[in-house]
Design an enzyme around this catalytic site. Sequence first.
Site, PDB file in Angstrom:
ATOM      1  N   GLN A  55      -2.917   3.030   9.755  1.00 46.12           N
ATOM      2  CA  GLN A  55      -1.594   3.093   9.102  1.00 46.12           C
ATOM      3  C   GLN A  55      -0.621   3.955   9.910  1.00 46.12           C
ATOM      4  O   GLN A  55       0.577   3.724   9.897  1.00 46.12           O
ATOM      5  CB  GLN A  55      -1.724   3.673   7.675  1.00 46.12           C
ATOM      6  CG  GLN A  55      -2.343   2.728   6.665  1.00 46.12           C
ATOM      7  CD  GLN A  55      -3.840   2.903   6.564  1.00 46.12           C
ATOM      8  OE1 GLN A  55      -4.509   3.323   7.506  1.00 46.12           O
ATOM      9  NE2 GLN A  55      -4.405   2.572   5.416  1.00 46.12           N
ATOM     10  N   ASN A  68      -5.924  12.245  -0.295  1.00 42.64           N
ATOM     11  CA  ASN A  68      -5.043  11.454   0.577  1.00 42.64           C
ATOM     12  C   ASN A  68      -5.930  10.712   1.575  1.00 42.64           C
ATOM     13  O   ASN A  68      -7.162  10.864   1.580  1.00 42.64           O
ATOM     14  CB  ASN A  68      -4.018  12.355   1.279  1.00 42.64           C
ATOM     15  CG  ASN A  68      -2.948  11.550   2.005  1.00 42.64           C
ATOM     16  OD1 ASN A  68      -2.414  10.598   1.455  1.00 42.64           O
ATOM     17  ND2 ASN A  68      -2.659  11.884   3.243  1.00 42.64           N
ATOM     18  N   LYS A  69      -5.303   9.935   2.410  1.00 41.75           N
ATOM     19  CA  LYS A  69      -6.020   9.101   3.379  1.00 41.75           C
ATOM     20  C   LYS A  69      -7.135   9.858   4.102  1.00 41.75           C
ATOM     21  O   LYS A  69      -6.958  11.019   4.473  1.00 41.75           O
ATOM     22  CB  LYS A  69      -4.991   8.557   4.376  1.00 41.75           C
ATOM     23  CG  LYS A  69      -5.524   7.705   5.491  1.00 41.75           C
ATOM     24  CD  LYS A  69      -6.352   6.529   5.008  1.00 41.75           C
ATOM     25  CE  LYS A  69      -5.650   5.661   3.994  1.00 41.75           C
ATOM     26  NZ  LYS A  69      -6.593   4.767   3.251  1.00 41.75           N
ATOM     27  N   ARG A  98       0.848  -1.198   0.000  1.00 43.69           N
ATOM     28  CA  ARG A  98       0.000   0.000   0.000  1.00 43.69           C
ATOM     29  C   ARG A  98       0.881   1.245   0.000  1.00 43.69           C
ATOM     30  O   ARG A  98       2.102   1.153   0.171  1.00 43.69           O
ATOM     31  CB  ARG A  98      -0.940  -0.004   1.220  1.00 43.69           C
ATOM     32  CG  ARG A  98      -0.135  -0.196   2.498  1.00 43.69           C
ATOM     33  CD  ARG A  98      -0.642   0.508   3.676  1.00 43.69           C
ATOM     34  NE  ARG A  98      -0.613   1.933   3.538  1.00 43.69           N
ATOM     35  CZ  ARG A  98       0.509   2.685   3.639  1.00 43.69           C
ATOM     36  NH1 ARG A  98       1.700   2.156   3.841  1.00 43.69           N
ATOM     37  NH2 ARG A  98       0.424   3.997   3.526  1.00 43.69           N
ATOM     38  N   GLY A  99       0.194   2.400  -0.157  1.00 47.40           N
ATOM     39  CA  GLY A  99       0.923   3.648  -0.349  1.00 47.40           C
ATOM     40  C   GLY A  99       1.080   3.822  -1.844  1.00 47.40           C
ATOM     41  O   GLY A  99       1.490   2.888  -2.549  1.00 47.40           O
ATOM     42  N   ALA A 100       0.746   5.030  -2.343  1.00 47.43           N
ATOM     43  CA  ALA A 100       0.622   5.226  -3.789  1.00 47.43           C
ATOM     44  C   ALA A 100       1.847   4.758  -4.595  1.00 47.43           C
ATOM     45  O   ALA A 100       1.695   3.964  -5.538  1.00 47.43           O
ATOM     46  CB  ALA A 100       0.287   6.690  -4.074  1.00 47.43           C
ATOM     47  N   ASP A 123      -2.298  10.610  -2.711  1.00 46.62           N
ATOM     48  CA  ASP A 123      -2.630   9.561  -3.682  1.00 46.62           C
ATOM     49  C   ASP A 123      -2.903  10.105  -5.065  1.00 46.62           C
ATOM     50  O   ASP A 123      -2.788   9.395  -6.059  1.00 46.62           O
ATOM     51  CB  ASP A 123      -3.824   8.750  -3.183  1.00 46.62           C
ATOM     52  CG  ASP A 123      -3.400   7.898  -2.005  1.00 46.62           C
ATOM     53  OD1 ASP A 123      -3.363   8.434  -0.878  1.00 46.62           O
ATOM     54  OD2 ASP A 123      -3.034   6.731  -2.216  1.00 46.62           O
TER      55      ASP A 123
END
Length: 349
Positions: A199, A250-251, A49-51, A240
């Site tokens: 996260q 973003n998140k 995960r994470g762009a 993202d």
Amino acid sequence: MADTFLSSVSYDNGILKILDQTKIPNVTEFIEIEDIQDAWDAIKQLKVRGAPAIGIAAAYGLLLGIKNAPETSFEDFYKVYKEQSEFLAGSRPTAVNLFWALKRMDERVQIEKARPISEIKNALEKEAHLIRQEDEEVCRLIGEHALTLLKDDMGILTHCNAGGIATARYGTALAPLYLAKEKGWNLRVFADETRPLLQGARLTAWELQQANIDVTLITDSMAAMVMKKGWIQAVIVGCDRVAANGDVANKIGTYGVALLAKAHNIPFYVAAPMSTIDLETANGEDILIEERDSREVTEGFGQRTAPEGVKVFNPAFDVTPAHLITAIITEKGIIKENFPEELQKLFKN
Ligand code: MRU
């Protein structure tokens, strides 16, 4: 630069190896993936995960999908290639790096089109490695630029995880924190836990702790209070997708943090590799926001915390409007105003 980084995505000998981020901080476990369905699942389930890491995993995942693609003619090969690429594109909708990496792989196919299929496959493997290698350099540069916005002894708040494991190395938002550590600075980092999947607690707190960086974990609802107390001098987050007008996805929870930063007169910085900037998306309204399983909210991590049958809304991301963003930090430099024009310019340099 401190060498505490784990390589969260790599590929060797037809095997995609990823650090299972769902197991951190309890277990540091790598899994080996040999087919595209498992690569898709790993992305969907946030094992990777994470762009930027999603983009890298997609490029490598595609290699798994085309391993046995026919070598009889370009048309036969490309039909299978396209199917596999489209399959991976359906794993998660918001981080544009996924689509960016798949597009870059497709461009490589077009360049190599006239060559034998086995050579096209080799060229694609090289391209995927390049995507990974370039991300290391990009993150290091983002860190260097971001550091110019910070000073020793600052309190920094971050949300979610935009660290080394979300990228090839160093991270985006966390990269300057590693560089600051090297310089002997004492930054005090506050990590929002980042509901519902934590996260911030599971990954950011773990990563920074491993690097001996002063980190304090807070729940998301505590951010306002720590700002009010004067403990935060800058907010820095990853993202993202950056739309052409400077709106940023973003998140989930990032928008709230940006509003809080504004209310407390604290600069709000977004670290964004060029691969996360999407000029084809006009503004934040046009960014497709992933909605995830309601159980992440009602029974995250195995413990039911809400009544059976309750209605749930579980968007994985939100959009922070450009006017709340003090600066966007890319590998090509920092932009602070006129985001629509400045973003365009970055692509021309
Ligand atoms: O759902 P996730 O964990 O993939 O969300 C990740 C984020 O929102 C990160 O901040 C973003 O991808 C940047 S990672 C360098």
